[in-house]
Enzyme design. Structure first.
Site, PDB file in Angstrom:
ATOM      1  N   ASN A   9       0.678  -1.215   0.079  1.00 53.42           N
ATOM      2  CA  ASN A   9      -0.076  -0.055   0.019  1.00 53.42           C
ATOM      3  C   ASN A   9       0.860   1.318   0.112  1.00 53.42           C
ATOM      4  OD1 ASN A   9      -1.667   2.110   0.593  1.00 53.42           O
ATOM      5  ND2 ASN A   9      -2.475   1.392   2.626  1.00 53.42           N
ATOM      6  N   TRP A  10       1.154   2.107  -1.118  1.00 53.10           N
ATOM      7  CA  TRP A  10       1.890   3.157  -1.301  1.00 53.10           C
ATOM      8  C   TRP A  10       1.208   4.159  -0.579  1.00 53.10           C
ATOM      9  CZ3 TRP A  10       3.649   2.993  -7.087  1.00 53.10           C
ATOM     10  CH2 TRP A  10       4.529   2.118  -7.395  1.00 53.10           C
ATOM     11  N   LYS A  11       0.110   4.322  -0.427  1.00 52.98           N
ATOM     12  CA  LYS A  11      -0.711   5.598   0.085  1.00 52.98           C
ATOM     13  C   LYS A  11      -0.276   6.586  -0.451  1.00 52.98           C
ATOM     14  CE  LYS A  11       0.181   3.283   4.817  1.00 52.98           C
ATOM     15  NZ  LYS A  11       0.159   3.366   6.166  1.00 52.98           N
ATOM     16  N   HIS A  94      -9.317   0.766   5.303  1.00 52.97           N
ATOM     17  CA  HIS A  94      -8.054   0.967   6.083  1.00 52.97           C
ATOM     18  C   HIS A  94      -8.166   1.842   6.940  1.00 52.97           C
ATOM     19  CE1 HIS A  94      -3.933   2.058   6.539  1.00 52.97           C
ATOM     20  NE2 HIS A  94      -3.402   0.991   5.811  1.00 52.97           N
ATOM     21  N   GLU A  96      -6.607   4.151   8.128  1.00 55.77           N
ATOM     22  CA  GLU A  96      -6.317   5.905   7.924  1.00 55.77           C
ATOM     23  C   GLU A  96      -7.673   6.322   7.290  1.00 55.77           C
ATOM     24  OE1 GLU A  96      -2.840   5.426   5.759  1.00 55.77           O
ATOM     25  OE2 GLU A  96      -1.779   4.776   7.393  1.00 55.77           O
ATOM     26  N   GLU A 166      -5.190  -5.411  10.661  1.00 55.01           N
ATOM     27  CA  GLU A 166      -4.280  -4.457  10.985  1.00 55.01           C
ATOM     28  C   GLU A 166      -4.417  -3.842  12.190  1.00 55.01           C
ATOM     29  OE1 GLU A 166      -2.214  -3.321   7.059  1.00 55.01           O
ATOM     30  OE2 GLU A 166      -3.941  -1.813   7.134  1.00 55.01           O
ATOM     31  N   GLY A 172       2.512   1.779  10.862  1.00 55.14           N
ATOM     32  CA  GLY A 172       3.297   2.952  10.674  1.00 55.14           C
ATOM     33  C   GLY A 172       4.192   3.226  12.018  1.00 55.14           C
ATOM     34  N   SER A 212       3.655  -2.625  10.344  1.00 51.73           N
ATOM     35  CA  SER A 212       5.209  -2.614  10.493  1.00 51.73           C
ATOM     36  C   SER A 212       5.803  -3.970  10.010  1.00 51.73           C
ATOM     37  CB  SER A 212       5.467  -2.219  11.997  1.00 51.73           C
ATOM     38  OG  SER A 212       5.040  -0.880  12.128  1.00 51.73           O
ATOM     39  N   GLY A 233       2.991  -1.064   4.321  1.00 49.84           N
ATOM     40  CA  GLY A 233       2.872   0.007   4.078  1.00 49.84           C
ATOM     41  C   GLY A 233       4.264   0.853   3.726  1.00 49.84           C
ATOM     42  N   GLY A 234       4.833   1.190   4.740  1.00 49.47           N
ATOM     43  CA  GLY A 234       6.268   1.726   4.525  1.00 49.47           C
ATOM     44  C   GLY A 234       7.317   0.983   3.726  1.00 49.47           C
TER      45      GLY A 234
END
Ligand code: PEP
Length: 249
Positions: A9-11, A94, A96, A166, A172, A212, A233-234
């Site tokens: 997921n590049w956000k 998600h 977010e 998640e 993150g 993470s 994610g990251g």
């Protein structure tokens, strides 16, 4: 069918040029594997990424979509629009989106229905907050999120559903659920689905862990019986790390 999946997921990262660069590096480093690989770039890079990945084993997902077919929804994108640019999968729910854009279980149920009507597979995200875990409520929260958004679906629709557990406190933050915490929750999720539908159906649903995940912890998390992969994610923004996570299976 239950598959091993690693999704990135590049956000809200990578413009068109950066996306092309990342996709080409990914194609260079990715070797044929049994693990399904998905990337979720921002809307503006979906078409180019999907074109660049044609003929490879990697596919693109969108990070969100609206439930309506079309109309006066400024700033939104529909399922048909996603389909038109080669999208086969959408990430919904998600944390977010829930936290910053007020997405509720009821809204997500509508989005899930719209995606499935267009034959778009859903990666459905959910997970408890730190306070829920501290008070021992994590299973009740997760069960509620799944029930409210997905349990109206007929059994046949579950072929197009991938779950992503998640825990919000692990996204993150650099803090990961331990492999045992992940396994316990994934097992609980599978049991919850088995109770509603059947153990046969529950056994076929892929349940990804997200929060993470890094090359250093992926192998241990993925080795757990009910963990079928990861939503990353990251680390998905760094091809070397993302490839190492894919290869951790
Ligand atoms: C995510 O946003 O879905 C996620 C898991 O992020 P990270 O890997 O950075 O914790």
């Amino acid at each position: 069918m239950r598959k091993q999946i690693v999704a990135g997921n590049w956000k809200m990262n990578n413009d068109y040029v950066d996306s092309e660069l990342l996709v080409s590096k990914l194609l260079e480093q990715h070797t044929h594997s049994q693990t399904e690989v998905i990337i979720a770039p921002p809307f503006t890079s979906l078409l180019s990424s999907s074109n660049s990945l044609k003929g490879s084993q990697i596919t693109v997902a969108a990070q969100n979509m609206h439930y309506a077919e079309n109309g006066a929804y400024t700033g939104e994108v529909s399922a048909a629009m996603l389909k038109g640019v080669g999208v086969q999968t959408v990430i919904l729910g998600h944390s977010e989106r829930r936290a910053y854009f007020g997405e509720t279980d009821a809204l997500l149920a509508k989005k899930v229905d719209a995606a499935l009507q267009h034959n778009i597979r859903v990666i459905f995200c959910f997970g408890e907050e730190l306070a829920d875990r501290k008070s021992g409520n994590e299973e009740a929260i997760v069960e509620g999120q799944i029930k409210n958004a997905l349990f109206h679906l007929p059994a046949s629709a579950w072929e197009q559903i991938v779950l992503a557990y998640e825990p919000v406190w692990a996204i993150g933050t650099g803090e990961t659920a331990s492999p045992e915490q992940a396994q316990d929750m994934h097992n609980f999720i599978r049991q919850t689905i088995a109770n509603k539908y059947s153990s046969g159906l529950a056994a076929e649903v892929s349940i990804l862990y997200g929060g993470s995940v890094k090359p250093a912890n992926a192998k241990e998390i993925f080795s757990k019986a009910d963990v079928d992969g990861g939503l990353i994610g990251g680390a998905a923004l760094d091809v070397t790390q993302f490839t190492a996570i894919i290869n951790a299976f």
